[in-house]
Design a protein around this motif. Structure first.
Motif, PDB file in Angstrom:
ATOM      1  N   SER A 160      82.495  22.012   0.227  1.00  0.00           N
ATOM      2  CA  SER A 160      82.397  23.205   1.067  1.00  0.00           C
ATOM      3  C   SER A 160      81.339  24.160   0.541  1.00  0.00           C
ATOM      4  CB  SER A 160      83.758  23.916   1.137  1.00  0.00           C
ATOM      5  OG  SER A 160      84.712  23.108   1.787  1.00  0.00           O
ATOM      6  N   MET A 161      81.298  24.342  -0.768  1.00  0.00           N
ATOM      7  CA  MET A 161      80.313  25.235  -1.354  1.00  0.00           C
ATOM      8  C   MET A 161      78.902  24.693  -1.186  1.00  0.00           C
ATOM      9  SD  MET A 161      82.219  26.532  -4.802  1.00  0.00           S
ATOM     10  CE  MET A 161      81.025  27.813  -5.062  1.00  0.00           C
ATOM     11  N   MET A 162      78.753  23.389  -1.312  1.00  0.00           N
ATOM     12  CA  MET A 162      77.445  22.789  -1.113  1.00  0.00           C
ATOM     13  C   MET A 162      76.995  22.944   0.332  1.00  0.00           C
ATOM     14  SD  MET A 162      77.877  19.315  -3.416  1.00  0.00           S
ATOM     15  CE  MET A 162      76.215  18.720  -3.123  1.00  0.00           C
ATOM     16  N   ALA A 163      77.905  22.737   1.262  1.00  0.00           N
ATOM     17  CA  ALA A 163      77.572  22.865   2.671  1.00  0.00           C
ATOM     18  C   ALA A 163      77.150  24.288   3.011  1.00  0.00           C
ATOM     19  CB  ALA A 163      78.761  22.451   3.529  1.00  0.00           C
ATOM     20  N   ALA A 206      72.341  17.628  -3.223  1.00  0.00           N
ATOM     21  CA  ALA A 206      71.760  17.642  -4.575  1.00  0.00           C
ATOM     22  C   ALA A 206      72.671  18.459  -5.475  1.00  0.00           C
ATOM     23  CB  ALA A 206      70.355  18.222  -4.553  1.00  0.00           C
ATOM     24  N   LEU A 207      73.376  17.783  -6.339  1.00  0.00           N
ATOM     25  CA  LEU A 207      74.316  18.436  -7.244  1.00  0.00           C
ATOM     26  C   LEU A 207      73.758  18.416  -8.658  1.00  0.00           C
ATOM     27  CD1 LEU A 207      77.175  19.655  -7.700  1.00  0.00           C
ATOM     28  CD2 LEU A 207      77.976  17.310  -8.086  1.00  0.00           C
ATOM     29  N   THR A 208      73.887  19.526  -9.338  1.00  0.00           N
ATOM     30  CA  THR A 208      73.575  19.617 -10.760  1.00  0.00           C
ATOM     31  C   THR A 208      74.884  19.759 -11.525  1.00  0.00           C
ATOM     32  OG1 THR A 208      71.386  20.616 -10.494  1.00  0.00           O
ATOM     33  CG2 THR A 208      72.527  21.065 -12.554  1.00  0.00           C
ATOM     34  N   GLY A 230      73.260  22.501   0.948  1.00  0.00           N
ATOM     35  CA  GLY A 230      73.398  21.154   0.421  1.00  0.00           C
ATOM     36  C   GLY A 230      73.227  21.028  -1.078  1.00  0.00           C
ATOM     37  N   ARG A 231      73.114  22.131  -1.790  1.00  0.00           N
ATOM     38  CA  ARG A 231      72.947  22.030  -3.235  1.00  0.00           C
ATOM     39  C   ARG A 231      73.893  22.987  -3.951  1.00  0.00           C
ATOM     40  NH1 ARG A 231      67.802  24.933  -5.751  1.00  0.00           N
ATOM     41  NH2 ARG A 231      68.018  27.032  -4.905  1.00  0.00           N
ATOM     42  N   ALA A 248      66.712  21.596  -7.851  1.00  0.00           N
ATOM     43  CA  ALA A 248      67.485  20.659  -7.044  1.00  0.00           C
ATOM     44  C   ALA A 248      67.268  20.887  -5.559  1.00  0.00           C
ATOM     45  CB  ALA A 248      68.972  20.790  -7.382  1.00  0.00           C
ATOM     46  N   ARG A 249      67.000  19.816  -4.848  1.00  0.00           N
ATOM     47  CA  ARG A 249      66.771  19.811  -3.399  1.00  0.00           C
ATOM     48  C   ARG A 249      65.537  20.618  -2.986  1.00  0.00           C
ATOM     49  NH1 ARG A 249      69.146  20.709   1.928  1.00  0.00           N
ATOM     50  NH2 ARG A 249      69.966  18.745   2.714  1.00  0.00           N
TER      51      ARG A 249
END
Length: 505
Positions: free
Chosen positions: A198-201, A258-260, A205-206, A77-78
């Motif tokens: 917040s965790m993605m940031a 990009a989320l899984t 971004g993933r 992802a990403r």
């Protein structure tokens, strides 16, 4: 679709006529089991692990295959995007929901296949922890110096105040220039949408929401806030601009998130999720690949062999290295198609397009099927990564890999159809289907209502429930009353009800 011991087969009209019965009508929605996962599309290191875990846990390989796709998505992802043709690029992150009843051994399958991701996460954390401690100490020292500078400026005489103020401002700016890294994360479990952003940031971004439970469906239905915030899941699938505003601190903004999502859930949770009008209206269920493994309960080998040590070691090492290697990248690499792969993709896409026409197999599920064109590219990227875990980004996707992606896409269509039947199925018909299986299994050719009640008392504790089921079976032609007031089972029912036990995995 709930796991069933048996399912209804086609009913030959001539057999029914010979016995003087009308041709019965199938009850319930479980008229066919979704096909098994095409293991041949996986390279040896992955295929051996999925098969080994399925053998050890005595589960359908579809369960492990779904988890494995989520593992690949977490790694890629990403970091990888697939270019179907100029102007069209598709990320490889995926949303997978594996649906199985309680007791189907979802957790052992999940644990075995996801373990190397946690190992990789721990390895990355161990590497960055000394830097975190160092920068945290530097920031603490700088903050103390800034506080002292502010205090000195506040007490300075008028002729020295400007210089002291400038010194204090410089000290404050020095604090802001020190960034303390956070511990890297690949996986999280059940979090609110705001916490997920917040965790993605904090992780470029993933992020991957991977769990052996279906709590995410409750979260999306608004368990915490009452109104679901779907933005992280909608935009995390396709990219774009994702931001969140906070009252207490600066909002976070992510470009091309990009989320899984890889969850294992129960049929009841799927029904709730799939029938939620708001989720459906905003297109979230259409982003999911639903997988319904066959139930092997009743046919499981209680002395099944463990996963060979060499197979598990090879799998864990490959995934761990893949995850840590790609985590170090700053941006995505573009995977292009060979000319042959482009031809295969176009032909498969044309088949899907034809099935979307009125009267076509996919016309009634257009909201989901319209995403199959992109899903096939995502699958091609994931399978390409599996086949070449050390240098996939330096190779083009081949025609063979694209053919494999088309094959898995067809497999997903069959499973989505089964999932839709589960969501919108008739509960009364499902109960009647289960009771019919009991009648056949126990060879109850003639029986009284009370005899049947004793057999199904746990499922149908009240006599009126048994009467309702018998009425449904009679309406569908599976039972009829005799002159003595008892019940008679369709004489050819054992031929119509076939065992769902698999011939291998």
């Amino acid at each position: 679709m709930t796991a069933q011991v048996r399912h209804l087969a086609a009913v030959p009209a001539d057999q029914a006529a010979r016995a003087g019965w009308d041709v019965p009508v199938p009850v319930g929605t479980n008229t066919a089991s979704p096909p098994p996962f095409p293991l041949d599309v996986l390279p040896g290191w992955a295929r051996d692990m999925v098969e080994g875990v399925a053998t050890f846990t005595q589960t359908d390989t579809a369960m492990g295959a779904g988890v494995f796709l989520s593992v690949l998505s977490t790694c890629g992802a990403r970091r990888l995007v697939v270019e179907g043709k100029p102007g069209w690029r598709e990320p490889v992150n995926s949303y997978v929901a594996t649906v199985a009843a309680p007791g189907e051994r979802k957790s052992p399958v999940h644990g075995a296949l996801v373990r190397p991701l946690y190992q990789a996460q721990q390895q990355m954390a161990d590497q960055v922890r000394p830097l975190i401690e160092q920068e945290a100490a530097r920031r603490d020292i700088a903050q103390r110096a800034a506080e002292q500078a502010r205090a000195s400026a506040a007490k300075a005489d008028a002729d020295k105040r400007d210089a002291a103020t400038a010194e204090a401002l410089a000290a404050v700016m020095a604090v802001e220039e020190i960034t303390v890294p956070t511990l890297p994360r690949l996986i999280c479990d059940d979090h609110t949408p705001e916490a997920l952003v917040s965790m993605m940031a904090a992780n470029g971004g993933r992020m991957a929401v991977i769990s052996d439970e279906g709590g995410i469906f409750d979260t999306l239905a608004g368990r915490y806030s009452g109104t679901p915030n779907l933005d992280p899941y909608l935009k995390g699938y396709s990219g774009g601009h994702l931001s969140t505003d906070r009252q207490t601190r600066a909002g976070e903004t992510i470009e091309d998130p990009a989320l899984t999502v890889g969850v294992m859930t129960q049929p009841a949770a799927l029904r709730k999720f799939g029938s939620n009008a708001e989720l459906f209206g905003r297109g979230l269920p259409a982003r999911f690949w639903f997988i319904l493994p066959r139930s092997l309960a009743g046919y499981r080998d209680q002395d099944s062999p463990s996963v060979p040590v060499s197979v598990a070691a090879r799998y864990e090492s490959t995934v761990r290295i893949l995850a840590t290697t790609l985590a170090e990248w700053d941006g995505p690499r573009v995977l292009t198609l060979t000319d042959e792969a482009s031809r295969v993709r176009a032909a498969a896409a044309e088949t899907i397009e034809e099935q979307l026409r009125p009267g076509g197999a996919l016309h009634d599920v257009r909201e989901w099927a319209n995403k199959l064109f992109g899903a096939m590219l995502r699958l091609a990227g994931l399978l390409h990564l599996a086949h070449y875990p050390t240098d996939a980004w330096e190779r083009q996707i081949s025609g063979e890999t694209m053919s494999q992606a088309a094959q898995v896409t067809a497999w997903l269509i069959a499973h989505y159809t089964a999932a839709l039947a589960l969501v919108h199925g008739d509960p009364a018909g499902e109960t009647a289907h289960d009771v019919l299986a009991v009648l056949v299994t126990k060879d109850m050719r003639t029986f009284t209502r009370r005899e049947l009640h004793r057999r199904v008392q746990r499922k149908l504790p009240r006599a009126e429930q048994v009467m309702t089921v018998l009425a449904t079976l009679a309406q569908h032609g599976w039972v009829r009353t005799t002159a003595e007031g008892d019940y008679e089972l369709h004489p050819d029912a054992p031929d119509y009800v076939t065992s769902a036990a698999p011939n291998g995995r």
